[in-house]
Design an enzyme around this catalytic site. Structure first.
Site, PDB file in Angstrom:
ATOM      1  CB  SER A  51      -0.909   0.025   1.226  1.00  0.00           C
ATOM      2  OG  SER A  51      -1.690  -1.134   1.292  1.00  0.00           O
TER       3      SER A  51
HETATM    4  N1  SAH Z   1      -0.608  -5.427   3.979  1.00  0.00           N
HETATM    5  C1  SAH Z   1       0.173  -5.680   2.773  1.00  0.00           C
HETATM    6  C2  SAH Z   1      -0.555  -5.308   1.495  1.00  0.00           C
HETATM    7  C3  SAH Z   1      -1.644  -6.244   1.271  1.00  0.00           C
HETATM    8  S1  SAH Z   1      -2.172  -6.481  -0.403  1.00  0.00           S
HETATM    9  C4  SAH Z   1       1.511  -4.992   2.812  1.00  0.00           C
HETATM   10  O1  SAH Z   1       1.776  -4.228   3.750  1.00  0.00           O
HETATM   11  O2  SAH Z   1       2.318  -5.238   1.909  1.00  0.00           O
HETATM   12  C5  SAH Z   1      -3.505  -7.574  -0.012  1.00  0.00           C
HETATM   13  C6  SAH Z   1      -3.095  -8.955   0.395  1.00  0.00           C
HETATM   14  O3  SAH Z   1      -4.271  -9.640   0.798  1.00  0.00           O
HETATM   15  C7  SAH Z   1      -2.497  -9.758  -0.748  1.00  0.00           C
HETATM   16  O4  SAH Z   1      -1.230 -10.248  -0.397  1.00  0.00           O
HETATM   17  C8  SAH Z   1      -3.501 -10.900  -0.947  1.00  0.00           C
HETATM   18  O5  SAH Z   1      -2.927 -12.126  -1.343  1.00  0.00           O
HETATM   19  C9  SAH Z   1      -4.127 -10.990   0.433  1.00  0.00           C
HETATM   20  N2  SAH Z   1      -5.432 -11.660   0.458  1.00  0.00           N
HETATM   21  C10 SAH Z   1      -6.435 -11.586  -0.444  1.00  0.00           C
HETATM   22  N3  SAH Z   1      -7.472 -12.360  -0.055  1.00  0.00           N
HETATM   23  C11 SAH Z   1      -7.103 -12.947   1.119  1.00  0.00           C
HETATM   24  C12 SAH Z   1      -7.737 -13.857   2.009  1.00  0.00           C
HETATM   25  N4  SAH Z   1      -8.954 -14.364   1.778  1.00  0.00           N
HETATM   26  N5  SAH Z   1      -7.060 -14.233   3.118  1.00  0.00           N
HETATM   27  C13 SAH Z   1      -5.812 -13.763   3.387  1.00  0.00           C
HETATM   28  N6  SAH Z   1      -5.176 -12.891   2.589  1.00  0.00           N
HETATM   29  C14 SAH Z   1      -5.801 -12.488   1.455  1.00  0.00           C
END
Ligand code: SAH
Length: 219
Positions: free
Chosen positions: A69
């Site tokens: 993000s």
């Molecule tokens: N917090 C992260 C950015 C997250 S991007 C950072 O600081 O880099 C969103 C993330 O959510 C992705 O890695 C994606 O794979 C994950 N995601 C999507 N659906 C999900 C689910 N059902 N359970 C766990 N993670 C999930």
């Protein structure tokens, strides 16, 4: 230390100073959040080819169609959580591990869940190399939460959800705060939920764009 590793570690001081100024101008005032952003090396959470952009106020690709993000959004979400050093925090969507690193500086323990195993493994290795030891990792489906470690003082969802999953609300302490990008994909709003004794208070903070929460686990 080899010559190569010395030259491969720029300090990014001017870029960091500019980013911190931008964040202050956008009403990020909590000193411990600004100091976490200043000291956590964001360049280590992104592909080498993007290092020059590490301290731009922008989201960046981290592979597997996922993103780290924008620092401003990380800061806004962290600030909205009103963290205390005693808190146990659940994060859904580990991604690069950057948000988890910031949370780990401001709380007692972070429980972070990711559905893509390769992302989880590299985030875990990266954070352990940085000597961050108050994060627990799990490969799993965020919509189910982490019942064994519940209830949590705070929950942060870092992927877009149409609705806040009921399991996660159930795993939030009374008096707890949950923050999530919620609403139809492309129109999601940052929503802050406060769980009261017998009611749930919801507040919309601002429009945001996040990658969607996907069902089930992968790989
Ligand atoms: N917090 C992260 C950015 C997250 S991007 C950072 O600081 O880099 C969103 C993330 O959510 C992705 O890695 C994606 O794979 C994950 N995601 C999507 N659906 C999900 C689910 N059902 N359970 C766990 N993670 C999930």
């Amino acid at each position: 230390m080899t010559r190569k590793s010395q030259t491969a570690m720029p300090s990014f001081l001017p870029q960091k100073a500019r980013l911190l100024m931008t964040l202050r101008a956008q009403a990020i005032m909590q000193p411990d959040i600004l100091s976490a952003i200043e000291t956590i090396p964001r360049e280590q959470f992104i592909p080498d080819s993007l290092h020059a952009h590490a301290y731009e106020n922008a989201s960046l690709p981290i592979g597997y169609k996922q993103t780290i993000s924008q620092p401003y959004i990380v800061a806004v979400m962290t600030q909205a959580l009103e963290l205390k050093k005693t808190h146990r925090v659940l994060e859904i969507g580990t991604g690069s591990g950057y948000q988890a690193a910031i949370l780990s500086r401001l709380s007692r323990r972070v429980y972070t869940l990711e559905r893509l195993r390769p992302l989880l493994i590299s985030a875990e290795n990266r954070l352990k190399n940085m000597q961050i030891s108050n994060i627990t990792y799990r490969h799993g489906d965020g919509a189910k939460g982490w019942p064994e470690a519940a209830p949590f003082d705070r929950i942060i969802i870092t992927c877009q959800v149409a609705e806040i999953p009921a399991n996660l609300l159930d795993q939030l302490k009374i008096g707890g705060i949950l923050i999530a990008p919620a609403g139809p994909s492309g129109k999601e709003m940052l929503v802050r939920v406060k769980r009261g004794e017998d009611r749930i208070e919801k507040e919309e903070l601002m429009p945001v764009r996040f990658v969607p929460m996907l069902a089930g686990i992968d790989r």
